[in-house]
Design a protein around this motif. Structure first.
Motif, short mmCIF file in Angstrom:
data_model
loop_
_atom_site.label_atom_id
_atom_site.label_comp_id
_atom_site.label_asym_id
_atom_site.label_seq_id
_atom_site.Cartn_x
_atom_site.Cartn_y
_atom_site.Cartn_z
N ILE A 24 0.83 -1.21 0.00
CA ILE A 24 0.00 0.00 0.00
C ILE A 24 0.86 1.25 0.00
O ILE A 24 0.63 2.20 -0.77
CB ILE A 24 -0.95 -0.01 1.23
N GLU A 25 1.90 1.25 0.82
CA GLU A 25 2.78 2.42 0.93
C GLU A 25 3.54 2.66 -0.36
O GLU A 25 3.68 3.81 -0.81
CB GLU A 25 3.75 2.20 2.10
N VAL A 26 4.04 1.60 -1.01
CA VAL A 26 4.77 1.73 -2.26
C VAL A 26 3.90 2.41 -3.32
O VAL A 26 4.38 3.24 -4.11
CB VAL A 26 5.24 0.35 -2.75
N CYS A 27 2.61 2.10 -3.32
CA CYS A 27 1.69 2.63 -4.34
C CYS A 27 1.16 4.02 -4.01
O CYS A 27 0.41 4.59 -4.80
CB CYS A 27 0.52 1.67 -4.51
N GLY A 28 1.54 4.56 -2.86
CA GLY A 28 1.03 5.87 -2.47
C GLY A 28 -0.32 5.82 -1.79
O GLY A 28 -1.04 6.83 -1.74
N GLY A 29 -0.67 4.66 -1.26
CA GLY A 29 -1.92 4.53 -0.54
C GLY A 29 -1.75 4.86 0.94
O GLY A 29 -0.65 4.88 1.47
N GLU A 30 -2.88 5.13 1.59
CA GLU A 30 -2.92 5.35 3.04
C GLU A 30 -3.90 4.35 3.64
O GLU A 30 -5.10 4.41 3.37
CB GLU A 30 -3.35 6.78 3.36
N ASN A 31 -3.39 3.45 4.45
CA ASN A 31 -4.20 2.41 5.08
C ASN A 31 -5.03 3.05 6.19
O ASN A 31 -4.49 3.48 7.21
CB ASN A 31 -3.27 1.33 5.64
N VAL A 32 -6.35 3.09 6.03
CA VAL A 32 -7.19 3.82 6.99
C VAL A 32 -7.23 3.13 8.35
O VAL A 32 -7.62 3.75 9.34
CB VAL A 32 -8.63 4.01 6.45
N PHE A 33 -6.84 1.86 8.42
CA PHE A 33 -6.78 1.16 9.70
C PHE A 33 -5.35 0.76 10.06
O PHE A 33 -5.13 -0.12 10.89
CB PHE A 33 -7.69 -0.06 9.68
N GLY A 34 -4.38 1.42 9.46
CA GLY A 34 -2.99 1.08 9.71
C GLY A 34 -2.54 1.31 11.13
O GLY A 34 -1.56 0.72 11.59
N HIS A 35 -3.24 2.18 11.86
CA HIS A 35 -2.82 2.54 13.22
C HIS A 35 -3.22 1.50 14.26
O HIS A 35 -2.76 1.57 15.41
CB HIS A 35 -3.48 3.86 13.60
N LEU A 36 -4.04 0.53 13.91
CA LEU A 36 -4.51 -0.44 14.90
C LEU A 36 -3.37 -1.34 15.36
O LEU A 36 -2.41 -1.58 14.64
CB LEU A 36 -5.64 -1.27 14.30
#
Length: 305
Positions: A206-218
């Motif tokens: 996700i990070e490589v593609c420029g995405g932001e994981n909306v639940f990445g902080h869990l």
């Protein structure tokens, strides 16, 4: 990212201790590597009879040139095609220990977060040599390939495949480095509804593609949640796998919530689960597909040129 600087230093340290000035391993040419649980795994000679305890491990063993040495594998070990002919030793969560022992392997490759810890320990107690795999990032996938190749006696092919894999990832990283971020929800499973946090391998894609994981902080590596949490997060994109390589039913089910941004913009994307949810070199292919879908979402923004 630098391939040579990012591979696990533990592997290099172990190799340095074992090699003599002439370049041959000490202790009668024994082989020693450190697995992903920081345990030393030592063999007197390259493994010739390997049992794989997860589908992605089977795939990696073929990728590094050791597929002909795999004499036992778990259910759903279906890639590449010859893997389907390997005798089964149960499912990765329901191993048949007697069947594994009957194979008389000189190496068992286990999956730390998938196999039962008690089963892994029992195999060790029964005298089997066990390497435990649990890569958390792309560097970890490459390093694991190299270490398995060392144990299987296919070190040269392992290094070549690891470098090719990291080169593919680096090319994607450079291509999408300056793209606008895209908030997304990645669905791993349907019932219960599951996603990944930012420590998971998929999060690096996700990070490589420029995405932001909306639940990445869990906190949990693979969090469970309810649909209301996803609706409240209102991601711009929903990406998911499914029960098969060509079954997008889980992703399509989100169309019921037509007020969500991802639904309004038709940003519901299905990716074959084996390309992102297995810790193998093919995750580079899955990452490339994800990057293309996120670019599609950018192009669908009202202010897109």
């Amino acid at each position: 990212m630098s391939y040579r600087s990012n591979l696990l230093p533990a592997l290099l340290a172990a190799s340095a201790l074992l090699l003599s000035p002439a370049g041959h391993a000490a202790d009668n040419d024994s082989i020693s590597v450190i697995d992903d649980t920081d345990r030393e795994v030592r063999l007197d000679a390259p493994a010739e009879r390997i049992v794989s305890l997860a589908p992605h491990i089977t795939e990696v063993l073929f990728a590094i040139g050791a597929g002909d040495r795999v004499i036992g594998a778990t259910d759903h070990s279906d890639y590449p095609e010859p893997a389907a002919d390997i005798p089964r030793v149960g499912g990765y969560t329901s191993l048949d220990l007697e069947r594994i022992l009957a194979k008389e392997p000189d190496l068992v490759v286990a999956w730390d977060s998938g196999n039962s810890r008690s089963h892994i320990e029992r195999l060790r107690e029964l005298g089997l040599t066990v390497y435990v795999s649990e890569p958390r990032g792309f560097d970890g996938v490459a390093s694991s390939m190299e270490r398995m190749a060392e144990l299987a006696g296919t070190a040269e092919q392992g290094r070549a495949e690891a470098e090719r894999f990291l080169d593919e990832i680096e090319a994607l990283r450079q291509k999408y480095a300056d793209r606008d971020p895209v908030p997304l929800f990645y669905q791993v499973w349907d019932q219960p509804l599951m996603t990944v946090n930012n420590e998971h391998l998929i999060a690096e894609a996700i990070e490589v593609c420029g995405g932001e994981n909306v639940f990445g902080h869990l906190d949990r590596l693979v969090p469970r949640m309810d649909r209301e949490a996803v609706i409240h997060a209102d991601p711009e994109v929903i990406i998911g796998g499914g029960m098969g390589e060509d079954n997008p039913a889980w992703v399509e089910a989100w169309r019921e919530w037509d007020n969500m941004l991802a639904v309004r913009r038709d940003n519901l994307f299905f990716l074959p689960p084996s390309l992102l949810q297995r810790h193998t070199p093919r995750i580079a292919e899955g990452t490339a597909m994800m990057c293309e879908e996120l670019q599609t979402a950018r192009d669908r923004r009202p202010d897109s040129p």
